[in-house]
Design a protein around this motif. Structure first.
Motif, PDB file in Angstrom:
ATOM      1  N   PRO A 158      43.104  39.402  50.987  1.00 53.47           N
ATOM      2  CA  PRO A 158      43.482  40.800  50.743  1.00 53.47           C
ATOM      3  C   PRO A 158      42.834  41.703  51.796  1.00 53.47           C
ATOM      4  N   THR A 159      43.599  42.591  52.360  1.00 56.99           N
ATOM      5  CA  THR A 159      43.028  43.467  53.384  1.00 56.99           C
ATOM      6  C   THR A 159      41.958  44.381  52.802  1.00 56.99           C
ATOM      7  N   ALA A 160      41.975  44.603  51.504  1.00 57.83           N
ATOM      8  CA  ALA A 160      40.940  45.430  50.877  1.00 57.83           C
ATOM      9  C   ALA A 160      39.560  44.804  51.017  1.00 57.83           C
ATOM     10  N   GLU A 161      39.503  43.500  51.272  1.00 59.01           N
ATOM     11  CA  GLU A 161      38.223  42.816  51.430  1.00 59.01           C
ATOM     12  C   GLU A 161      37.740  42.819  52.874  1.00 59.01           C
ATOM     13  N   LEU A 162      38.499  43.437  53.769  1.00 59.89           N
ATOM     14  CA  LEU A 162      38.163  43.496  55.189  1.00 59.89           C
ATOM     15  C   LEU A 162      37.858  44.936  55.591  1.00 59.89           C
ATOM     16  N   THR A 163      37.175  45.076  56.706  1.00 58.55           N
ATOM     17  CA  THR A 163      36.888  46.395  57.266  1.00 58.55           C
ATOM     18  C   THR A 163      37.856  46.670  58.408  1.00 58.55           C
ATOM     19  N   VAL A 164      38.396  47.876  58.440  1.00 60.48           N
ATOM     20  CA  VAL A 164      39.275  48.287  59.538  1.00 60.48           C
ATOM     21  C   VAL A 164      38.473  49.141  60.518  1.00 60.48           C
ATOM     22  N   GLU A 165      38.427  48.695  61.762  1.00 59.67           N
ATOM     23  CA  GLU A 165      37.846  49.510  62.833  1.00 59.67           C
ATOM     24  C   GLU A 165      38.998  50.096  63.634  1.00 59.67           C
ATOM     25  N   ARG A 166      39.081  51.422  63.693  1.00 62.89           N
ATOM     26  CA  ARG A 166      40.241  52.096  64.292  1.00 62.89           C
ATOM     27  C   ARG A 166      40.107  52.109  65.817  1.00 62.89           C
ATOM     28  N   THR A 167      40.579  51.028  66.406  1.00 65.38           N
ATOM     29  CA  THR A 167      40.429  50.807  67.842  1.00 65.38           C
ATOM     30  C   THR A 167      41.735  50.963  68.610  1.00 65.38           C
ATOM     31  N   TRP A 168      42.844  51.289  67.932  1.00 66.92           N
ATOM     32  CA  TRP A 168      44.153  51.345  68.583  1.00 66.92           C
ATOM     33  C   TRP A 168      44.390  52.735  69.149  1.00 66.92           C
ATOM     34  N   HIS A 169      44.126  52.914  70.444  1.00 68.19           N
ATOM     35  CA  HIS A 169      44.304  54.204  71.104  1.00 68.19           C
ATOM     36  C   HIS A 169      45.169  53.948  72.342  1.00 68.19           C
ATOM     37  N   MET A 170      46.473  54.044  72.150  1.00 64.92           N
ATOM     38  CA  MET A 170      47.426  53.609  73.159  1.00 64.92           C
ATOM     39  C   MET A 170      48.414  54.716  73.507  1.00 64.92           C
ATOM     40  N   ALA A 171      49.043  54.558  74.671  1.00 67.95           N
ATOM     41  CA  ALA A 171      50.056  55.529  75.090  1.00 67.95           C
ATOM     42  C   ALA A 171      51.339  55.386  74.285  1.00 67.95           C
ATOM     43  N   GLY A 172      51.687  54.157  73.901  1.00 66.36           N
ATOM     44  CA  GLY A 172      52.911  53.907  73.160  1.00 66.36           C
ATOM     45  C   GLY A 172      52.669  53.043  71.947  1.00 66.36           C
ATOM     46  N   MET A 173      53.680  52.951  71.081  1.00 71.69           N
ATOM     47  CA  MET A 173      53.555  52.232  69.811  1.00 71.69           C
ATOM     48  C   MET A 173      52.293  52.678  69.053  1.00 71.69           C
ATOM     49  N   ARG A 174      52.002  53.966  69.148  1.00 63.52           N
ATOM     50  CA  ARG A 174      50.805  54.496  68.485  1.00 63.52           C
ATOM     51  C   ARG A 174      50.883  54.357  66.973  1.00 63.52           C
ATOM     52  N   GLY A 175      52.097  54.499  66.436  1.00 65.78           N
ATOM     53  CA  GLY A 175      52.245  54.501  64.988  1.00 65.78           C
ATOM     54  C   GLY A 175      52.119  53.144  64.340  1.00 65.78           C
ATOM     55  N   THR A 176      51.896  52.088  65.140  1.00 63.75           N
ATOM     56  CA  THR A 176      51.752  50.755  64.555  1.00 63.75           C
ATOM     57  C   THR A 176      50.391  50.542  63.908  1.00 63.75           C
ATOM     58  N   GLY A 177      49.430  51.409  64.224  1.00 63.88           N
ATOM     59  CA  GLY A 177      48.097  51.257  63.636  1.00 63.88           C
ATOM     60  C   GLY A 177      47.513  49.875  63.866  1.00 63.88           C
ATOM     61  N   SER A 178      47.623  49.385  65.101  1.00 66.08           N
ATOM     62  CA  SER A 178      47.208  48.009  65.412  1.00 66.08           C
ATOM     63  C   SER A 178      45.707  47.949  65.680  1.00 66.08           C
ATOM     64  N   HIS A 179      44.949  48.209  64.638  1.00 63.74           N
ATOM     65  CA  HIS A 179      43.497  48.293  64.758  1.00 63.74           C
ATOM     66  C   HIS A 179      42.843  46.915  64.626  1.00 63.74           C
ATOM     67  N   THR A 180      41.533  46.901  64.554  1.00 63.57           N
ATOM     68  CA  THR A 180      40.746  45.670  64.465  1.00 63.57           C
ATOM     69  C   THR A 180      40.322  45.431  63.022  1.00 63.57           C
ATOM     70  N   LEU A 181      40.544  44.199  62.544  1.00 63.37           N
ATOM     71  CA  LEU A 181      40.060  43.795  61.224  1.00 63.37           C
ATOM     72  C   LEU A 181      38.767  43.009  61.381  1.00 63.37           C
ATOM     73  N   VAL A 182      37.823  43.259  60.476  1.00 60.00           N
ATOM     74  CA  VAL A 182      36.506  42.626  60.547  1.00 60.00           C
ATOM     75  C   VAL A 182      36.177  42.000  59.196  1.00 60.00           C
ATOM     76  N   ALA A 183      35.695  40.757  59.246  1.00 55.77           N
ATOM     77  CA  ALA A 183      35.205  40.066  58.041  1.00 55.77           C
ATOM     78  C   ALA A 183      33.738  39.732  58.247  1.00 55.77           C
ATOM     79  N   ARG A 184      32.959  39.964  57.221  1.00 56.93           N
ATOM     80  CA  ARG A 184      31.524  39.651  57.290  1.00 56.93           C
ATOM     81  C   ARG A 184      31.140  38.799  56.083  1.00 56.93           C
ATOM     82  N   ASP A 185      30.930  37.508  56.347  1.00 56.96           N
ATOM     83  CA  ASP A 185      30.507  36.577  55.300  1.00 56.96           C
ATOM     84  C   ASP A 185      31.433  36.658  54.090  1.00 56.96           C
TER      85      ASP A 185
END
Length: 356
Positions: A158-185
């Protein structure tokens, strides 16, 4: 209200939300609701769990129609489709029933082995990070590549168990929200762990179609904007013409742009039809992948012509064409559409039989 009227209304809603989707760097709630109502989030949900499990031609056409209205929303739907296709094949029935309890749920994922899993009683503990995960802020499930005991595997969490780091800063396809997912243990139960197996040529091409279709749709949307300009009272500046359509040169460029867009669509659908035959060798797969890359390049060439027709006004922030241009520029450069890698792989397949 008939089905076509409903569909057209939903696509119009997506187009109306496209600018806000870009500003928010994720599909708006209205856009997500439209995707659900259009049925595109269930295209690769197994039939046994309420989905349509659509063929590749249907997928190509449906995602392109959405991309014509909002490329970012179509991209998110396409990457969700990829994650669902993987999950539908990889996990046992009990897990699949849990994952697809809502056939229209949004999935996200990454095939990169961004994490490592340590075996513990009942499952694995996963730590890692996965960049460029489209739709991750709105998805219910994430399918992620991990290394377990040195071997490539997939986990679905479940994505609720992951952390989203908002790293998607692009010229195009900005609305895809293609950020970084992080899992810790993160503890992942055994039922949500699956060994990875190599993708066959059909699946690889399906994943290429899932990223090409939004680009083709964006090119179709750009052609819509350009033909609307020809229908307006816009005239070529510094000319004697009173309307764009009076210029033979402008008509020629419009025809050339339309030809490129139509060729890209036809190429995409032809590749999808080959996928649907279920008969593809690795060499066929490499050839078809290069065809997809060519279609992406046709989209780029077409929108450049359309921008030339618009002139500098095409780059006004309020002009939809510049957003579509940026989306095409970014989306068409996805690794699945990389022309030099596709050429390299095809060349290797062509000479392999000669090596002996």
């Amino acid at each position: 209200m008939n089905d076509d009227t409903t569909k057209n209304g939903l696509l119009a809603a997506l187009r109306d939300q496209a600018e806000k989707t870009e500003q928010d760097e994720r599909p708006t709630p209205e856009s997500l609701a439209a995707l659900r109502a259009l049925g595109v989030l269930a295209l690769r949900t197994p039939r046994a769990h309420g989905g349509t499990e659509a063929d590749a031609v249907t997928i190509a056409r449906r995602l392109a129609a959405v991309g014509r209205a909002c490329p970012s929303s179509a991209w998110v739907a396409g990457t969700s489709l990829t994650a669902k296709n993987l999950a539908g094949h990889a996990y046992p029935d009990a897990t699949a029933a849990e994952l697809f309890a809502d056939p229209d749920a949004l999935f996200c994922g990454s095939g990169l082995p961004g994490g490592r899993g340590e075996r513990v009683p009942g499952g694995v503990r996963v730590t890692g990070s996965w960049p460029n995960v489209s739709g991750c802020e709105d998805a219910g499930w994430a399918s992620l590549g991990v290394l377990v005991d040195g071997s490539m595997s997939f986990v679905v969490v479940p994505t609720a168990e992951l952390t989203v780091e908002r790293t998607w800063h692009m010229a195009g396809m900005r609305g895809t929200g293609s950020h970084t997912l992080v899992a810790r243990d993160l503890l992942v139960p055994d039922g949500r762990l699956a060994a990875a197996s190599p993708f066959g040529p059909g699946d690889r091409l399906l994943y290429g179609i899932a990223v090409l279709a939004p680009v083709v749709g964006a090119a179709q949307g750009a052609l819509d904007a350009t033909t609307e300009m020809f229908a307006s009272d816009r005239r070529p500046f510094m000319s004697a013409h009173s309307r764009m359509g009076e210029s033979a040169g402008a008509r020629h460029w419009l025809a050339e742009a339309a030809h490129l867009v139509h060729r890209a669509e036809n190429t995409m659908v032809a590749v999808a039809a080959r996928v649907d035959t279920g008969v593809l060798s690795d060499r066929d797969g490499h050839q078809q992948r290069l065809d997809l890359a060519d279609a992406a390049r046709d989209c780029r060439a077409a929108v450049e012509l359309m921008l030339d027709l618009h002139g500098a006004s095409g780059f006004r922030t309020g002009n939809r064409l510049q957003q579509l241009w940026r989306d095409i520029a970014v989306g068409s450069r996805h690794p699945h559409l990389n022309p030099y890698l596709a050429t390299e792989d095809l060349g290797a397949a062509l000479v392999a039989p000669l090596a002996g």
